[in-house]
Design a protein around this motif. Structure first.
Motif, PDB file in Angstrom:
ATOM      1  N   LEU A  34       5.924  39.731 -41.538  1.00 15.03           N
ATOM      2  CA  LEU A  34       4.476  39.741 -41.770  1.00 15.03           C
ATOM      3  C   LEU A  34       3.897  38.361 -41.471  1.00 15.03           C
ATOM      4  O   LEU A  34       4.410  37.346 -41.968  1.00 15.03           O
ATOM      5  CB  LEU A  34       4.182  40.153 -43.208  1.00 15.03           C
ATOM      6  N   ILE A  35       2.839  38.319 -40.662  1.00 15.24           N
ATOM      7  CA  ILE A  35       2.172  37.056 -40.308  1.00 15.24           C
ATOM      8  C   ILE A  35       0.732  37.129 -40.801  1.00 15.24           C
ATOM      9  O   ILE A  35      -0.005  38.064 -40.444  1.00 15.24           O
ATOM     10  CB  ILE A  35       2.186  36.817 -38.775  1.00 15.24           C
ATOM     11  N   THR A  36       0.334  36.159 -41.620  1.00 17.07           N
ATOM     12  CA  THR A  36      -1.025  36.126 -42.152  1.00 17.07           C
ATOM     13  C   THR A  36      -1.540  34.694 -42.224  1.00 17.07           C
ATOM     14  O   THR A  36      -0.745  33.749 -42.289  1.00 17.07           O
ATOM     15  CB  THR A  36      -1.084  36.766 -43.556  1.00 17.07           C
ATOM     16  N   ASP A  37      -2.893  34.560 -42.236  1.00 16.79           N
ATOM     17  CA  ASP A  37      -3.476  33.212 -42.276  1.00 16.79           C
ATOM     18  C   ASP A  37      -4.341  32.975 -43.512  1.00 16.79           C
ATOM     19  O   ASP A  37      -5.065  31.985 -43.583  1.00 16.79           O
ATOM     20  CB  ASP A  37      -4.312  32.955 -41.014  1.00 16.79           C
ATOM     21  N   GLY A  38      -4.316  33.895 -44.494  1.00 16.43           N
ATOM     22  CA  GLY A  38      -5.166  33.683 -45.665  1.00 16.43           C
ATOM     23  C   GLY A  38      -4.724  34.487 -46.863  1.00 16.43           C
ATOM     24  O   GLY A  38      -3.795  35.293 -46.798  1.00 16.43           O
ATOM     25  N   ARG A  39      -5.442  34.289 -47.985  1.00 18.12           N
ATOM     26  CA  ARG A  39      -5.147  35.024 -49.210  1.00 18.12           C
ATOM     27  C   ARG A  39      -5.659  36.449 -49.085  1.00 18.12           C
ATOM     28  O   ARG A  39      -6.722  36.702 -48.525  1.00 18.12           O
ATOM     29  CB  ARG A  39      -5.780  34.326 -50.412  1.00 18.12           C
ATOM     30  N   SER A  40      -4.886  37.370 -49.645  1.00 22.42           N
ATOM     31  CA  SER A  40      -5.246  38.780 -49.568  1.00 22.42           C
ATOM     32  C   SER A  40      -6.329  39.129 -50.578  1.00 22.42           C
ATOM     33  O   SER A  40      -6.414  38.540 -51.654  1.00 22.42           O
ATOM     34  CB  SER A  40      -4.010  39.637 -49.820  1.00 22.42           C
ATOM     35  N   TYR A  41      -7.170  40.123 -50.237  1.00 19.49           N
ATOM     36  CA  TYR A  41      -8.187  40.621 -51.143  1.00 19.49           C
ATOM     37  C   TYR A  41      -7.593  41.592 -52.170  1.00 19.49           C
ATOM     38  O   TYR A  41      -8.260  41.941 -53.137  1.00 19.49           O
ATOM     39  CB  TYR A  41      -9.294  41.353 -50.363  1.00 19.49           C
ATOM     40  N   ASP A  42      -6.375  42.046 -51.939  1.00 16.44           N
ATOM     41  CA  ASP A  42      -5.737  42.966 -52.892  1.00 16.44           C
ATOM     42  C   ASP A  42      -4.376  42.416 -53.312  1.00 16.44           C
ATOM     43  O   ASP A  42      -3.909  41.392 -52.803  1.00 16.44           O
ATOM     44  CB  ASP A  42      -5.605  44.367 -52.288  1.00 16.44           C
ATOM     45  N   ASP A  43      -3.735  43.117 -54.233  1.00 19.93           N
ATOM     46  CA  ASP A  43      -2.439  42.684 -54.762  1.00 19.93           C
ATOM     47  C   ASP A  43      -1.330  42.936 -53.735  1.00 19.93           C
ATOM     48  O   ASP A  43      -1.290  43.995 -53.095  1.00 19.93           O
ATOM     49  CB  ASP A  43      -2.121  43.447 -56.049  1.00 19.93           C
ATOM     50  N   VAL A  44      -0.453  41.972 -53.583  1.00 17.55           N
ATOM     51  CA  VAL A  44       0.660  42.115 -52.626  1.00 17.55           C
ATOM     52  C   VAL A  44       1.996  42.331 -53.320  1.00 17.55           C
ATOM     53  O   VAL A  44       2.950  42.810 -52.692  1.00 17.55           O
ATOM     54  CB  VAL A  44       0.762  40.880 -51.699  1.00 17.55           C
ATOM     55  N   SER A  45       2.101  41.965 -54.597  1.00 18.04           N
ATOM     56  CA  SER A  45       3.403  41.960 -55.269  1.00 18.04           C
ATOM     57  C   SER A  45       3.964  43.363 -55.461  1.00 18.04           C
ATOM     58  O   SER A  45       5.153  43.612 -55.202  1.00 18.04           O
ATOM     59  CB  SER A  45       3.318  41.234 -56.612  1.00 18.04           C
ATOM     60  N   MET A  46       3.129  44.345 -55.895  1.00 20.07           N
ATOM     61  CA  MET A  46       3.632  45.692 -56.128  1.00 20.07           C
ATOM     62  C   MET A  46       4.032  46.400 -54.824  1.00 20.07           C
ATOM     63  O   MET A  46       5.118  46.983 -54.746  1.00 20.07           O
ATOM     64  CB  MET A  46       2.592  46.515 -56.895  1.00 20.07           C
ATOM     65  N   PRO A  47       3.186  46.363 -53.776  1.00 19.88           N
ATOM     66  CA  PRO A  47       3.633  46.975 -52.504  1.00 19.88           C
ATOM     67  C   PRO A  47       4.896  46.315 -51.942  1.00 19.88           C
ATOM     68  O   PRO A  47       5.764  46.997 -51.387  1.00 19.88           O
ATOM     69  CB  PRO A  47       2.438  46.753 -51.569  1.00 19.88           C
ATOM     70  N   ALA A  48       4.988  44.978 -52.087  1.00 16.43           N
ATOM     71  CA  ALA A  48       6.173  44.275 -51.582  1.00 16.43           C
ATOM     72  C   ALA A  48       7.419  44.682 -52.353  1.00 16.43           C
ATOM     73  O   ALA A  48       8.491  44.908 -51.768  1.00 16.43           O
ATOM     74  CB  ALA A  48       5.961  42.771 -51.667  1.00 16.43           C
ATOM     75  N   MET A  49       7.289  44.813 -53.677  1.00 13.14           N
ATOM     76  CA  MET A  49       8.427  45.216 -54.510  1.00 13.14           C
ATOM     77  C   MET A  49       8.898  46.622 -54.139  1.00 13.14           C
ATOM     78  O   MET A  49      10.103  46.887 -54.058  1.00 13.14           O
ATOM     79  CB  MET A  49       8.035  45.163 -55.990  1.00 13.14           C
TER      80      MET A  49
END
Length: 695
Positions: free
Chosen positions: A616-631
């Motif tokens: 995954l390549i990104t350049d900024g903070r997400s507007y939504d939660d990333v921890s639960m989908p990543a887990m």
């Protein structure tokens, strides 16, 4: 006077002694001044291509490169680049230098590792190994000043009455004829014997281990029966599926008596055209005149030592092939055995016949020469039954390549599958398990399904699903059993090309890699093209095909878009072109939703035998939660790497990345520096691959 005479004698003796001592010292000085000339080798030279069992060589600068593959740690497979292996072991660095190489026996497994800036790969087994140490001569060993190379493209050099294929790498000025004889390449002389090169001549077993059942008088359950008449008389594709009852008397057809006494291994290297992708077997320059006028076969007691492979033929014994074509198949196997040059120090060959169930006709250690093996083939009786190829491959994987059956460990394991038409069971899973055991699978398919018959094929494209490369090297399709003799030499060449026999899973050919690309407004058009170049640079380092690594891509903003799935493109060039065509979207940044989308649209459709890798390549903070989908992705077996640029949030990058986060998460301050992490990312993927169990 007596004293004077004694003094004169003593003085004379002392003078002679001093003269002899001075002469001896001068001779010693001259001897010490004579230095060993060290030949230089290129970065891409593999140990297996050098015939000398022990040698000192000089590596040039710049050999630390991922394209110069290394297999193993401390002990390396001879398929490895010599110089890059020396860098991996710490003997030299990227500036080059002198190294001492010693050939040793093959191993049943080579462990990959990352050392001194070089990533070495794992390999299940190989026929020969080598050790690398500091480039200092060992006492009592004479080292060559010119290395002796073995190559399939070598030119023939006449020596007496016999032709030999030898290619010498000249590192010194070309000598005059007078000096040329004096500079014949020496080989190291030591008192130790390399077990991999000293192989005792096994005794010939008079009878084969046959477990075939007597054919039944009736032939029920046929998946199809071929017409017994000569093609072109009264046959059509439709009558293959018609059961023909025996009339008690069969028409005896004229059989073309083709008998090829195959050429010697020396002639094989001279006769066979190099294989090229897309080249038809029947357009390779072989003519009937060449086939019917072969060169004489040299007597070789040890076999063809340039083709040391352990070979199993899966022989089609199903009813569909018919009696006549079964005889043509046996003749083909006899010609292959003759062309290979069977012997204890060369290729060994066994045969498994399959129908409903497989059975071993004879194993690797049964016959040690081509003549006895050919006689045994002539006595094989047809089993009958269906064409259960998948079952036969499973049988070979579990039962054939065992030490008790003559498997030598150091020789590549090769299976050649003969198929009349198509199999009556599935082959993909059995083939995958065999390849993961280090078995190289070739398919020779004869008389493929006609258009009207394709509905009867259980597994379409079964050959591409079975072989480890879909570039045509591992598969040969023959239009008719009567043309089978034309592929004897091309098949032998491929089986003996040990550089190509590397079908085991590695970190570069066993993954489904999904790129999740941030296409938000903050990236911008120019930087987005830089990101795509980064994705392309990573992708091109992998071996891409339907059966190797596959690539997929998702672009996201507030929404998500599947750019292409894993099964969309099956060649590296097609993947690179698809990456180039991705258009910049622009919008917000919902990274969490993108991870969930990639899990559902990409990785849920990943093959069970593939590593699932998300980058995954990104350049900024997400507007939504990333921890639960990543887990959730991690729990489903996805290995996640996160690459942050500029304003990317470090805490989110760590949450996205698999453990340990420091090896799966990277950050760069600007897009132009992404390229710095291409090699590091690939090395980390390979490190993880070699440290964890296979899928």
């Amino acid at each position: 006077a007596l004293l004077t005479m004694k003094a004169t004698v003593v003085a004379t003796f002392f003078g002679v002694f001093l003269t002899c001592t001075y002469t001896a010292k001068e001779a010693t000085k001259k001897t010490k001044k004579a230095k060993l000339y060290v030949p230089q080798i290129d970065c891409d030279v593999k140990a297996g291509k050098i015939i000398n069992p022990e040698f000192i060589a000089k590596c040039p600068p710049g050999c630390q490169d991922v394209k110069y593959r290394v297999y193993g740690t401390d002990i390396y497979a001879s398929f490895s680049s010599v110089c890059n292996a020396a860098i991996h072991s710490g003997i030299i660095d990227n500036t080059g230098g002198k190294i001492l190489v010693q050939k040793v026996a093959g191993h049943s497994g080579y462990r990959g590792s990352f050392s001194n800036g070089v990533r070495s790969l794992s390999l299940p087994r190989w026929r020969e190994s080598f050790l690398v140490s500091e480039g200092k001569p060992r006492k009592g060993v004479t080292y060559p000043s010119t290395l002796e190379y073995s190559s399939s493209k070598s030119t023939a050099v006449k020596s007496g009455k016999r032709d030999t294929t030898r290619k010498e790498h000249q590192t010194t000025p070309v000598p005059t004829p007078a000096t040329q004889m004096a500079t014949t390449t020496p080989t190291p002389t030591t008192t130790t014997t390399d077990p991999s090169t000293t192989v005792p001549q096994p005794t010939t077993t008079p009878a084969a281990n046959r477990t075939t059942a007597a054919p039944a008088k009736t032939r029920p359950g046929l998946h199809r029966v071929r017409d017994m008449a000569f093609r072109g008389t009264s046959t059509s594709s439709s009558n293959r599926n018609i059961l023909r009852h025996s009339t008690g008397a069969q028409h005896q057809e004229p059989v073309t008596t083709f008998q090829r006494a195959a050429s010697s291994p020396v002639h094989l290297a001279m006769e066979i055209d190099s294989w090229k992708p897309g080249l038809s077997i029947f357009d390779t320059g072989f003519s009937s005149k060449d086939e019917l006028n072969p060169k004489p076969l040299d007597s070789i007691s040890q076999g063809n030592q340039n083709c040391k492979v352990d070979l199993s033929f899966l022989m089609d014994g199903s009813w569909s092939i018919g009696k006549r074509r079964f005889q043509l198949q046996k003749r083909f196997l006899c010609n292959v055995a003759q062309a290979l040059g069977i012997g204890s120090a060369g290729p060994l060959m066994g045969i498994v016949q399959y129908g409903d169930d497989p059975s071993t006709e004879f194993n690797l250690k049964t016959y040690a020469n081509s003549k006895d093996l050919r006689n045994a083939v002539e006595k094989i009786q047809q089993k009958g039954g269906l064409s259960n190829v998948g079952k036969a491959l499973s049988f070979v994987n579990k039962n054939f390549f065992l030490d008790a059956n003559g498997n030598r460990g150091g020789a590549p394991n090769v299976v050649v599958v003969m198929v009349d038409g198509w199999p009556t069971d599935r082959v993909e899973e059995a083939s995958r398990l065999a390849r993961e055991s280090g078995i190289n699978i070739f398919f020779v398919t004869v008389e493929a399904a006609a258009q009207s018959e394709k509905q009867s094929v259980i597994e379409p494209n079964f050959v591409d699903k079975a072989v480890c490369r879909t570039n045509g090297f591992y598969s040969i399709n023959v239009p008719s059993w009567f043309s089978l003799h034309k592929v004897v030499q091309p098949l032998v060449k491929r089986v003996c090309d040990t550089d190509q026999l590397a079908c085991s899973k590695t970190c570069l050919n066993a993954a489904d890699i999904g790129f999740v690309i941030d296409g938000s407004s903050s990236v911008g058009t120019s930087n987005f093209r830089t990101v795509l170049q980064f994705v392309a640079n990573i992708s091109k380092e992998f071996e891409i095909s339907d059966t190797d690594t596959r690539i997929g891509a998702v672009q996201y903003t507030y929404e998500q878009r599947l750019e292409f799935s894993f099964d969309k493109y099956s060649t590296k060039q097609d993947v690179l072109n698809a990456i180039k065509r991705i258009s910049y979207w622009s919008g917000g940044t919902s990274t969490g939703a993108a991870i969930s989308y990639a899990s559902e649209q990409l990785f849920s459709k990943s093959k069970p035998n593939k590593r699932k890798i998300m980058i995954l390549i990104t350049d900024g903070r997400s507007y939504d939660d990333v921890s639960m989908p990543a887990m959730a992705a991690h729990q489903n077996g996805v290995i996640a790497y996160s690459i942050g640029v500029a304003w990317a949030a470090p805490d989110e990058l760590e949450a996205i990345a698999s453990d340990p986060a420091k090896e799966h998460s990277f950050f760069v301050d600007e897009f132009d520096n992404l390229y710095c992490y291409v090699n590091q990312l690939i090395q980390n993927i390979c490190t993880e691959f070699n440290s964890q169990p296979r899928n």
